[in-house]
Design an enzyme around this catalytic site. Structure first.
Site, PDB file in Angstrom:
ATOM      1  N   ARG A   1       0.819  -1.221   0.000  1.00  0.00           N
ATOM      2  CA  ARG A   1       0.000   0.000   0.000  1.00  0.00           C
ATOM      3  C   ARG A   1       0.848   1.264   0.000  1.00  0.00           C
ATOM      4  O   ARG A   1       0.440   2.298   0.522  1.00  0.00           O
ATOM      5  CB  ARG A   1      -0.968   0.025   1.195  1.00  0.00           C
TER       6      ARG A   1
ATOM      7  N   ARG B   1      -6.499  11.576  -7.132  1.00  0.00           N
ATOM      8  CA  ARG B   1      -7.630  10.653  -7.226  1.00  0.00           C
ATOM      9  C   ARG B   1      -8.941  11.271  -6.756  1.00  0.00           C
ATOM     10  O   ARG B   1      -9.989  10.606  -6.786  1.00  0.00           O
ATOM     11  CB  ARG B   1      -7.344   9.394  -6.387  1.00  0.00           C
TER      12      ARG B   1
END
Length: 361
Positions: A36, A49
């Site tokens: 991650r 994003r």
């Protein structure tokens, strides 16, 4: 399954520390990357994003490339890992699901019996063509940094499909497994096909290693893992080996009692979470295959320690590096993924410390 494309000409990264370590060699320093690492802990990720749903982002090649590159630029890690999600191939194949903020993957119609398994759609390579395009963009930009592709293992995918979402006890999953083994194995066979096709697409596009995440396998006993899970994970690793000779990594959370069986599935590297010291893990893995080469391990700093201040982090990093010397090779990582509120500067300092402490050791 269809073979989506000829295997691409792969970059010559023979000296890349991650690939050297994964094959049991002696890299110029211990390689380090973080699960991650491309994600919520980075402000640049949140910015790029913003307004784009997770699964849509995973199917937007330019966005995937940018997000995957962000931790490489910021931290100087020894590998990029493709920005994606383990449920993406299910979604792309047509399974009704979404990733709900604060919850995780939620399935519209959970699997409950044989007819549901029969109706589960298969994955075609064209359905994840944007992923292949993203890999193509990345291999051009990464230079000498390897790119890790990944997928979810059949058991973990099955758990989401049967439970309808994340589960603490996996009661529906275990109930199906024990009450109807025929349906269970049929389900995992279909999911193994889907996983292998997803990995095939990534491999043909040029990834340099793969990691198979069995995130929830630690909920199982060793006996159940061997009977209900191992054959399907092994088929994936065997299938990957037929496609390419890239290193194969296997990881799960809470799998200390399963490490030997996970090695039996066929990976080159076994990821270890923070609960088991690496030297203990090496002993367990070695006992699983007497006479084999010393196992290669990945891990295993507790992600929560990153909040404890630099003195504690530094102490733990040195301890893990020392324990990792018992292995045939060591890839430094966390024992699970980077937590969302982690200070990115700490991650950068960990990379620098690992490189400095192990340079030409």
């Amino acid at each position: 399954m269809t073979n989506s494309a000829p295997v691409s000409t792969r970059r010559d990264l023979a000296d890349a520390p991650l690939l050297v370590a994964a094959r049991g060699g002696k890299p110029r320093h211990t390689p380090v990357w973080f699960m991650r690492q491309a994600g919520r802990s980075l402000p640049e990720y949140r910015q790029v994003r913003e307004g784009t749903p997770m699964l849509q982002a995973c199917l937007t090649p330019e966005l995937v490339s940018e997000i995957t590159m962000q931790p490489v630029r910021r931290h100087g890690v020894d590998a990029a890992i493709l920005f994606s999600d383990i449920v993406l191939p299910l979604y792309a194949a047509g399974v009704g699901l979404d990733i709900v903020a604060g919850t995780g993957p939620v399935v519209s119609n959970p699997i409950g019996g044989p007819s549901d398994v029969e109706a589960l759609p298969s994955l075609d390579a064209e359905q994840v063509a944007p992923v292949a395009e993203a890999v193509g963009l990345l291999v051009k930009e990464l230079g000498s940094t390897p790119l890790i592709g990944f997928a979810g293992a059949p058991f973990t995918l099955a758990s989401y499909l049967v439970e309808g979402g994340p589960s603490r006890n996996h009661e529906r999953t275990k109930a199906l497994m024990h009450s109807d083994p025929k349906t269970w194995h049929a389900l995992l066979e279909k999911l193994a096909d889907t996983t292998l096709e997803f990995l095939r697409v990534q491999l043909n596009a040029g990834v340099d290693a793969i990691q198979l995440f069995d995130s929830w396998a630690g909920a199982l006993s060793l006996r159940d893992y061997r009977e209900f899970v191992l054959p399907h994970s092994r088929r994936i690793f065997e299938g990957v080996a037929e496609i390419s000779d890239v290193p194969r990594i296997h990881f799960g959370v809470g799998t200390g009692e399963l490490l030997g069986a996970m090695r039996n599935a066929g990976p080159d590297v076994v990821g270890v979470d923070w609960r088991v010291p690496l030297d203990t893990a090496v002993a367990r893995l070695g006992a699983a295959e007497p006479g084999a080469a010393k196992p290669v391990v990945q891990g295993n700093l507790d992600p929560a320690v990153l909040f404890a201040g630099w003195e504690a982090v530094e102490r733990e990093v040195h301890r893990i590096l020392e324990e990792g010397r018992e292995a045939g090779g060591h890839i430094f990582n966390l024992g699970h993924g980077v937590l969302p509120t982690t200070d990115p500067e700490i991650l950068t300092r960990v990379v620098e410390l690992v490189h400095t402490a192990t340079a030409q050791r």
